[in-house]
Design a protein around this motif. Structure first.
Motif, PDB file in Angstrom:
ATOM      1  N   LEU A 116     -14.862   3.933   2.057  1.00  0.00           N
ATOM      2  CA  LEU A 116     -14.877   5.237   1.385  1.00  0.00           C
ATOM      3  C   LEU A 116     -13.511   5.923   1.502  1.00  0.00           C
ATOM      4  O   LEU A 116     -12.969   6.475   0.530  1.00  0.00           O
ATOM      5  N   LEU A 117     -12.952   5.878   2.725  1.00  0.00           N
ATOM      6  CA  LEU A 117     -11.644   6.494   2.971  1.00  0.00           C
ATOM      7  C   LEU A 117     -10.557   5.780   2.174  1.00  0.00           C
ATOM      8  O   LEU A 117      -9.672   6.415   1.603  1.00  0.00           O
ATOM      9  N   ALA A 118     -10.646   4.448   2.128  1.00  0.00           N
ATOM     10  CA  ALA A 118      -9.651   3.666   1.382  1.00  0.00           C
ATOM     11  C   ALA A 118      -9.737   3.988  -0.106  1.00  0.00           C
ATOM     12  O   ALA A 118      -8.715   4.092  -0.798  1.00  0.00           O
ATOM     13  N   ALA A 119     -10.973   4.173  -0.609  1.00  0.00           N
ATOM     14  CA  ALA A 119     -11.163   4.503  -2.024  1.00  0.00           C
ATOM     15  C   ALA A 119     -10.592   5.884  -2.341  1.00  0.00           C
ATOM     16  O   ALA A 119      -9.976   6.090  -3.390  1.00  0.00           O
ATOM     17  N   LEU A 120     -10.784   6.809  -1.408  1.00  0.00           N
ATOM     18  CA  LEU A 120     -10.247   8.170  -1.581  1.00  0.00           C
ATOM     19  C   LEU A 120      -8.726   8.134  -1.664  1.00  0.00           C
ATOM     20  O   LEU A 120      -8.115   8.726  -2.554  1.00  0.00           O
ATOM     21  N   GLU A 121      -8.138   7.393  -0.732  1.00  0.00           N
ATOM     22  CA  GLU A 121      -6.685   7.248  -0.651  1.00  0.00           C
ATOM     23  C   GLU A 121      -6.098   6.634  -1.925  1.00  0.00           C
ATOM     24  O   GLU A 121      -4.950   6.883  -2.274  1.00  0.00           O
ATOM     25  N   ALA A 122      -6.913   5.799  -2.601  1.00  0.00           N
ATOM     26  CA  ALA A 122      -6.429   5.090  -3.797  1.00  0.00           C
ATOM     27  C   ALA A 122      -6.525   5.947  -5.062  1.00  0.00           C
ATOM     28  O   ALA A 122      -6.035   5.550  -6.121  1.00  0.00           O
ATOM     29  N   GLN A 123      -7.165   7.114  -4.968  1.00  0.00           N
ATOM     30  CA  GLN A 123      -7.284   7.984  -6.146  1.00  0.00           C
ATOM     31  C   GLN A 123      -5.896   8.433  -6.612  1.00  0.00           C
ATOM     32  O   GLN A 123      -5.012   8.660  -5.786  1.00  0.00           O
ATOM     33  N   PRO A 124      -5.721   8.564  -7.938  1.00  0.00           N
ATOM     34  CA  PRO A 124      -4.405   8.987  -8.453  1.00  0.00           C
ATOM     35  C   PRO A 124      -3.910  10.307  -7.847  1.00  0.00           C
ATOM     36  O   PRO A 124      -2.731  10.440  -7.548  1.00  0.00           O
ATOM     37  N   PHE A 125      -4.805  11.292  -7.635  1.00  0.00           N
ATOM     38  CA  PHE A 125      -4.339  12.558  -7.066  1.00  0.00           C
ATOM     39  C   PHE A 125      -3.856  12.373  -5.633  1.00  0.00           C
ATOM     40  O   PHE A 125      -2.864  12.968  -5.211  1.00  0.00           O
ATOM     41  N   ALA A 126      -4.546  11.493  -4.880  1.00  0.00           N
ATOM     42  CA  ALA A 126      -4.137  11.230  -3.497  1.00  0.00           C
ATOM     43  C   ALA A 126      -2.780  10.536  -3.473  1.00  0.00           C
ATOM     44  O   ALA A 126      -1.915  10.848  -2.650  1.00  0.00           O
ATOM     45  N   GLN A 127      -2.598   9.610  -4.412  1.00  0.00           N
ATOM     46  CA  GLN A 127      -1.321   8.900  -4.500  1.00  0.00           C
ATOM     47  C   GLN A 127      -0.193   9.865  -4.870  1.00  0.00           C
ATOM     48  O   GLN A 127       0.910   9.783  -4.331  1.00  0.00           O
ATOM     49  N   ALA A 128      -0.489  10.786  -5.774  1.00  0.00           N
ATOM     50  CA  ALA A 128       0.527  11.759  -6.195  1.00  0.00           C
ATOM     51  C   ALA A 128       0.961  12.635  -5.022  1.00  0.00           C
ATOM     52  O   ALA A 128       2.144  12.957  -4.874  1.00  0.00           O
ATOM     53  N   ILE A 129       0.001  13.026  -4.180  1.00  0.00           N
ATOM     54  CA  ILE A 129       0.325  13.851  -3.010  1.00  0.00           C
ATOM     55  C   ILE A 129       1.122  13.026  -1.998  1.00  0.00           C
ATOM     56  O   ILE A 129       2.093  13.495  -1.409  1.00  0.00           O
ATOM     57  N   ARG A 130       0.703  11.755  -1.832  1.00  0.00           N
ATOM     58  CA  ARG A 130       1.344  10.888  -0.846  1.00  0.00           C
ATOM     59  C   ARG A 130       2.790  10.568  -1.230  1.00  0.00           C
ATOM     60  O   ARG A 130       3.677  10.557  -0.396  1.00  0.00           O
ATOM     61  N   GLU A 131       3.024  10.307  -2.517  1.00  0.00           N
ATOM     62  CA  GLU A 131       4.301   9.727  -2.919  1.00  0.00           C
ATOM     63  C   GLU A 131       5.232  10.690  -3.659  1.00  0.00           C
ATOM     64  O   GLU A 131       6.341  10.318  -4.031  1.00  0.00           O
ATOM     65  N   GLY A 132       4.785  11.916  -3.876  1.00  0.00           N
ATOM     66  CA  GLY A 132       5.633  12.892  -4.558  1.00  0.00           C
ATOM     67  C   GLY A 132       6.427  13.719  -3.562  1.00  0.00           C
ATOM     68  O   GLY A 132       6.073  13.797  -2.393  1.00  0.00           O
TER      69      GLY A 132
END
Lengths: 163, 131
Positions: free
Chosen positions: A6-22
């Protein structure tokens, strides 16, 4: 039972990626989160100090609560949403962070303390509402709340020193 | 908001805490205080992964470990806004790239460090912590 997929799926969401990598979103959301936490803790401290008999005597306890509780809940909702967004950016890492876990234990304890106080401690409040020094059970509730929120803030800040 | 049942909130918090207790153990991560800022040591190896992420980046490098055997090093970088200002991008390193870097090593001698400068194979260099 494991939350890992579940946590891995959350992390893979586009919004999560945008926060992580922006370069902008993470610090911007963090600012709002810190501001919301400051308001929650500031307002909670005012209520706790009133319970302890230390501050804010000009109003009866229940009048203070009527003003302060909605304010604390509103700020808490903002902190919850911004906190969730920050969490989503590295959900698996944060969930495994001991400081993050302690923060949630402390919040649960603060919530339980609040539930007990609002459910039981306030039952006979009419008799001591205006007293500068509330009864012992109310003072203990105030002290426990203060301690819990200090741990929430300290462990929240500590997350970054473990991750 | 005042009408939220306190019992409901307590139950929600308990559920969250309960769930988190089952989360996987932490992987190797370190705070800046763990690095020996008095030492600067070189590390030559192959990039396994470049994590361009908040709150700070990581370069995973396959290189000879502290005990001599080849191992995976976790090299901590600055926040990505700082890296971006210094000319780094999310595609600065690809898996398989050969790099030479300098770092502040871990005080405890484990396979991690705080990156100062990276020399790439094509001859250009990138700096991070330059103090």
């Amino acid at each position: 039972m494991t939350l890992q997929p579940l946590l891995a799926a959350l992390e893979a969401q586009p919004f999560a990626q945008a926060i992580r990598e922006g370069t902008f979103l993470f610090p911007a959301i963090e600012c709002v989160h810190v501001l919301a936490v400051v308001i929650v803790v500031g307002v909670v401290f005012l209520m706790d100090l009133r319970l302890l008999g230390g501050r804010a005597h000009s109003a009866s306890l229940r009048r203070l609560l009527a003003d302060a509780v909605p304010c604390a809940w509103t700020a808490f909702a903002v902190a919850l949403v911004t906190g969730f967004l920050l969490f989503s950016s590295s959900a698996t890492t944060y969930a495994a962070n001991p400081a993050f876990q302690l923060k949630f234990v402390a919040m649960a304890a603060a919530g339980l303390n609040m539930a007990l106080f609002h459910g039981l401690g306030l039952k006979d409040a009419a008799t001591w509402d205006a007293a500068a020094k509330p009864p012992r059970s109310a003072r203990i509730a105030g002290l426990v709340s203060l301690a819990c929120w200090v741990v929430v803030v300290a462990s929240g800040r500590w997350i970054g020193f473990l991750a | 908001m005042k009408r939220v049942r306190p019992g409901g909130l307590a139950a929600l918090c308990a559920l969250l805490v309960n769930g988190l207790m089952f989360a996987a153990p932490a992987s190797a991560h370190h705070s800046a205080a763990m690095f020996d800022h008095a030492k600067v040591v070189p590390l030559a190896g192959t990039v396994k992964e470049f994590k361009w992420m908040n709150p700070h980046g990581w370069i995973q490098v396959i290189a000879p470990g502290p005990a001599g055997k080849t191992t995976e090093w976790s090299i901590e970088c600055s926040s990505i806004n700082i890296l971006a200002r210094k000319g780094w991008t999310s595609t600065t390193f690809k898996p398989g790239d050969k790099i030479n870097l300098t770092m502040h090593p871990m005080k405890d001698g484990s396979a991690a460090g705080f990156v100062l400068k990276v020399d790439l194979q094509d001859g250009h260099s990138l700096s991070d912590h330059d103090y």
